[in-house]
Design a protein around this motif. Sequence first.
Motif, short mmCIF file in Angstrom:
data_model
loop_
_atom_site.label_atom_id
_atom_site.label_comp_id
_atom_site.label_asym_id
_atom_site.label_seq_id
_atom_site.Cartn_x
_atom_site.Cartn_y
_atom_site.Cartn_z
N ASP A 131 4.95 -9.87 -8.02
CA ASP A 131 4.22 -9.57 -6.77
C ASP A 131 2.99 -8.74 -7.12
O ASP A 131 2.98 -7.52 -6.98
N ARG A 132 1.91 -9.42 -7.55
CA ARG A 132 0.71 -8.70 -7.96
C ARG A 132 0.06 -7.97 -6.80
O ARG A 132 -0.37 -6.81 -6.93
N GLU A 133 -0.02 -8.63 -5.64
CA GLU A 133 -0.68 -8.00 -4.50
C GLU A 133 0.08 -6.77 -4.03
O GLU A 133 -0.51 -5.73 -3.72
N GLY A 134 1.41 -6.88 -3.98
CA GLY A 134 2.20 -5.71 -3.58
C GLY A 134 2.07 -4.56 -4.55
O GLY A 134 1.96 -3.40 -4.16
N ALA A 135 2.05 -4.87 -5.86
CA ALA A 135 1.88 -3.83 -6.87
C ALA A 135 0.53 -3.16 -6.74
O ALA A 135 0.40 -1.93 -6.79
N GLU A 136 -0.52 -3.98 -6.54
CA GLU A 136 -1.87 -3.41 -6.44
C GLU A 136 -1.99 -2.52 -5.21
O GLU A 136 -2.63 -1.45 -5.26
N ALA A 137 -1.36 -2.92 -4.11
CA ALA A 137 -1.43 -2.10 -2.89
C ALA A 137 -0.78 -0.73 -3.12
O ALA A 137 -1.31 0.31 -2.68
N LEU A 138 0.35 -0.70 -3.84
CA LEU A 138 1.01 0.58 -4.11
C LEU A 138 0.20 1.42 -5.08
O LEU A 138 0.10 2.65 -4.93
N PHE A 139 -0.41 0.79 -6.09
CA PHE A 139 -1.27 1.54 -7.01
C PHE A 139 -2.44 2.17 -6.26
O PHE A 139 -2.85 3.30 -6.53
N ARG A 140 -3.00 1.41 -5.29
CA ARG A 140 -4.12 1.96 -4.51
C ARG A 140 -3.67 3.17 -3.68
O ARG A 140 -4.42 4.15 -3.54
N GLN A 141 -2.46 3.11 -3.13
CA GLN A 141 -1.95 4.26 -2.37
C GLN A 141 -1.83 5.48 -3.28
O GLN A 141 -2.15 6.61 -2.87
N ALA A 142 -1.37 5.27 -4.51
CA ALA A 142 -1.26 6.40 -5.45
C ALA A 142 -2.64 6.96 -5.77
O ALA A 142 -2.84 8.18 -5.85
N ALA A 143 -3.65 6.06 -5.95
CA ALA A 143 -5.01 6.53 -6.24
C ALA A 143 -5.57 7.30 -5.05
O ALA A 143 -6.24 8.33 -5.23
N ASP A 144 -5.31 6.82 -3.83
CA ASP A 144 -5.80 7.52 -2.63
C ASP A 144 -5.22 8.92 -2.51
O ASP A 144 -5.82 9.79 -1.87
N ARG A 145 -4.04 9.15 -3.12
CA ARG A 145 -3.40 10.46 -3.06
C ARG A 145 -3.73 11.32 -4.28
O ARG A 145 -3.06 12.30 -4.55
N GLY A 146 -4.75 10.92 -5.04
CA GLY A 146 -5.24 11.78 -6.11
C GLY A 146 -4.85 11.39 -7.52
O GLY A 146 -5.28 12.03 -8.48
#
Length: 665
Positions: A607-622
């Motif tokens: 699930d590349r899209e799901g993984a990328e979305a979670l990575f983006r959430q982590a980046a948004d939190r610093g």
Amino acid sequence: MHGKQSGGSLALTELRERLADGLARARLNQTQLAKQAELGRTTVSEALSPTKPVPSAETVAALARVLRLPVGELLELRWTAVEEAGTVPAGGPGRRIGQWDPHDLEVHPAGAGRAPSDPDTPVLRALPGYVPREHDGLLGEAVRDAAAGRSRIVVLVGSSSTGKTRACWEAVQPLAKKGWRLWHPFDPTRAEAAVEDLHRVGPRTVVWLNEAQHYLGNPVSGERIAAAVHHLLVSPERGPVLVLGTLWPEYEKQYTALPRPGTEDPYSRARELLAGRTLAVPEAFDARALAAAAVLAESGDRLMADALTRARTDGRMTQDLAGAPELLNRYQNASPAAKAVLEAAMDARRLGVGLHLSQAFLTDAATDYLDQNDYDQLTDDWAEQAYAELALLVHGKQAPLRRTTPRAPRRPPPAAATEAPAPPPAGPQFRLADYLEQHSRTTRRHLCPPASFWHAAHTHLVRPDDLGNLTEAAEGRHRLQWAHHLRHRAATHGSTTALFRLAMMRERAGDREGAEALFRQAADRGSTTALFRLAVMWEGAGDREGAEALVRQAADRGNTDVLYRLAEMREEAGDREGAEALARQAADRGNTDVLCRLAQVREGAGDREGAEALFRQAADRGNTDVLYRLAEMREVLRRQWPYGLDPDGTPTPPWQPPSAPTVLG
């Protein structure tokens, strides 16, 4: 240094001239300087006036910072001015270096003491000549830095009796001539004394942290002490100070080792404090040091000459001078009963029992160390004779096994009352000589203690840490029945680890009710892992709301990793939304690693899209580290899809030529 003016202080004159020069270069007036330094206008005026007393250290440091002058050098000038004025303050804990007896600082004596001419004076203990080695040169550089006004810390690392403490004592002698103080925190305990008075340490003080494991390794105060020492070193107004410590190599490795991912980090401040500040002390004298020792011997140093007759071949001079070979000789030639007691003490220490060993435990443990013939010859007073034999001092005024009196702990009661702490062991307590302890860790590491040792441990030991360590030792040596009984005793005396292990055993045996009761006891004593196991049990029983509440309790106590473990369970059960919600809870509490780990699970499942979305959430939190991972994913996808990507990373569909126009009939 400027010329001396009649009746004036050279240091104070130079201090004020440097402040005045700095003021001129900064193009400030005294009012502006006072404002920027957050000082009173009168305070600044008096600091610069040639008719006023020496300004305070805080004033000098504040002015130096604003004027961009070297704080350490100006504080050194101020201290010299105070000395010249004859108004040296008490300076915090400790006393002048010259007032210390090196043996009171735990420098090993060597040889028999000699009686003084005055019968009321204590026996003069011998101290052999000193042979400088390579580490002494590096230690001397730190001392010179401190003397020049720059605070330093050096921790000497080496095995028992390698000369670490003596090297520190020799190194501070130049500071003794300058009037420096030395503070050795040890009363009522080392850690308590350090916590109590580190904030009072003044300039020109040597902080003596011999056997630094008693400070940095203290389970209650170790990290606070490391933080306080660091603050002392980086506070210019409190310097210069010199912090000297000693450690065995195994403790240095323990404190500086990086924790495994997902585990606790009990020595983070100690690791930071020790980084780049340790100095290795070799086990033996090299050829140059042995030659220097021979010169001392030829000059009349009888102790050095005596040691050379035994240690010239292997170079272990400091161990010999400290009495280590005689300790070993006493052990090897002890009576059968005394040797049995010593070996019980050796096994106790190497398997994790604390420094202070009760006589009742050692006496009961020793019996199976004797063969049948020696056992049959024991008299009724065998134990008394054995302890008397082991208390006799060897060369260096050490005893193989000496009587000790542990200080009563003086700690405030815990915030959340659970069970009363285990009472201290009753009866006399003994401590094994350091050298014999270290010797046994090598020579006895493959030996398993006999049954009397485990029986005595189960009967007499009460400290949870001792019982927990012996439980693991028994399991590792396949003494499973003793491990079971020791674990129960450890749990009875307050070990949360033992409670948790017993609960796991109940759970595996199908006793859900018993397991839950033990998990609750461990959780009530602060175990967040037990809270998680309860949550797993409730999740499995269908109580998802209750399980999540337990996990939140664990997270509130600082263990946010449990949120990921529950999220992983939700992910495996197909509840993607529930898993993401838990991961976001962990991220909101500062643990973005949970989002990253869940993203990796999604990525591994395709699930590349799901993984990328979670990575983006982590980046948004610093967590900017994940940006590299996102870029890496893009690069992999670009190579696999040559037609290009949209700005959001979506593969662009391949270009298709327009179809031929339809010809109407």
